[in-house]
Write an enzyme that holds these catalytic residues in place. Structure first.
Site: not given
Ligand SMILES: Cc1ncc(COP(=O)(O)O)c(C=O)c1O
Length: 388
Positions: A70, A207-208, A244, A332
């Site tokens: 993300g 994904g996670h 890649t 944090c």
């Molecule tokens: C709203 C939002 N945007 C972006 C992210 C960042 O995603 P990633 O952990 O896959 O880098 C998060 C992760 O907590 C999120 O909650």
């Protein structure tokens, strides 16, 4: 005793089907850009995964740009749209309370590129001021907003923001990381009447958060938009994200996203029931505590609670000792807990912004988890309040 995991918004357990897809794809020997048979086998799995994810996201396969997660997707959208902005546009429309991926990418543009932020306020439950958002748009380089707040859980009117951006001729990025898998997400529907590089042009997912491994995400980029890439190299993925490609990550993400979407409505009801039961118990046993965020329009399974007079960090620590994992939701910095900028944006004091906990239920949550947290909270709260 097994641990009670109530931090599914931070990351949620890997789905067995995603794990199987990941392992199977890891056994293919070949770079998806190679011409030989192995490369073509990898390419087939990759493109099939892109296609499947596109169906879930409501976009075309060519619009899915796989990323490392993300944070990278948000950075590619925010910085890429800034660097490809029309001459003279120097403002970024930024609601308060955005995720740090967005907030810090925009702050970087302010510090290094002369961007000017047009902030949009949240109301007391975390809703973006719709008219403030629309008023800030004309002439902006870009706008960016969360579909649902990852801390307090409040869901925004994504369709209205997309329409307003389209009407103003401004490119919009939506951060769907916390919404995807829990709420309906359709890139095509929200982009509906937009033309060219205006309206909803980019949407981030990770994904996670839906049961794929950490390390894969995607940015949906409209065919009509060409944000400037962050990295340069082999020209993969329309040149928007050279490097890649992670075939196994893409395969696992597609499988996890399909399952999350398939289960979404039933799971939303189940998680809301667990969340509502916890909220009821807190209200009756801890009358000082206050549930924050929109009482109705919120992410399923998200409960965000203010515990006046207690430190959220201390509460988190005490619950952890009782085998219960929760979150304060906020960052944090260098080991020092920060007051939640989201809670501050709701108009709360700094002291209150340090007194919150986020409970997020997910796929593996059960009634037994609820029983454990309900039993542990009163003593944890009493001890945390006494320690302050
Ligand atoms: C709203 C939002 N945007 C972006 C992210 C960042 O995603 P990633 O952990 O896959 O880098 C998060 C992760 O907590 C999120 O909650």
């Amino acid at each position: 005793m097994t641990a009670v995991y109530l931090d599914h918004a931070a990351t949620t357990p890997l789905r067995p089907e995603a794990r199987a897809a990941w392992l199977a794809a890891q056994d293919i020997v070949g770079n998806a850009s190679s011409i030989h048979g192995g490369g073509q086998a990898a390419r087939r799995v990759l493109e099939e995964s892109r296609e499947r994810l596109a169906v879930v996201l409501g976009c075309d396969a060519v619009e899915v740009v796989f990323t490392s997660g993300g944070t990278e997707a948000v950075n590619l959208a925010v910085k890429g749209l800034w660097w490809s902005r029309p001459d003279g546009a120097d403002t970024v429309v930024l609601p308060d309370g955005e995720h740090h991926a967005t907030l810090d990418a925009v702050r970087w543009l302010v510090a290094h590129e002369g961007a000017i932020v047009k902030p949009v306020r949240l109301d007391g439950v975390g809703r973006i001021d719709a008219s403030g958002f629309a008023d800030a748009l004309p002439g902006a380089a870009l706008a960016t907003a969360l579909i649902a707040n990852n801390e307090v859980g409040t869901v925004q009117d994504a369709a209205a923001m997309a329409r307003a951006a389209g009407d103003a001729g401004v490119p919009l990025h939506l951060d769907a990381v916390s919404a995807f898998g829990h709420l309906p997400v359709s890139f095509r529907q929200w982009r509906a009447d937009a033309v060219g590089a205006a309206g909803l042009v980019a949407l981030s997912v990770s994904g996670h958060k839906v049961g794929a491994p950490v390390g894969v995400g995607a940015l949906v980029v409209s065919r009509q938009s060409t944000p400037t890439p962050l990295q340069h190299g082999g020209g993969q993925q329309r040149g928007l994200r050279a490097g890649t490609q992670d075939v196994a990550g893409a395969a696992a993400f597609a499988v996890a996203a399909e399952l999350a979407e398939h289960e979404r409505e039933a799971e939303a009801r189940r998680l809301d029931d667990l969340r509502d039961a916890l909220a009821r118990s807190i209200r009756s046993s801890l009358p000082d505590a206050e549930v924050l965020g929109d009482p109705v329009e919120r992410i399923p399974g998200n409960l965000h609670v203010l515990f006046p007079g207690a430190s959220g960090e201390t509460l988190l620590f005490l619950l952890d000792q009782a085998g219960i994992s929760v979150s304060t939701g906020s960052a944090c910095q260098a080991g020092v807990p920060e007051p939640s900028h989201v809670v501050l944006a709701l108009g709360r004091t700094e002291r209150e912004a340090r007194s919150v906990l986020r409970f997020t239920f997910g796929r593996t949550s059960t009634g037994a988890d609820l029983t454990r947290v309900v039993a542990a909270l009163p003593e944890a709260y009493a001890r945390a309040a006494a320690a302050r």
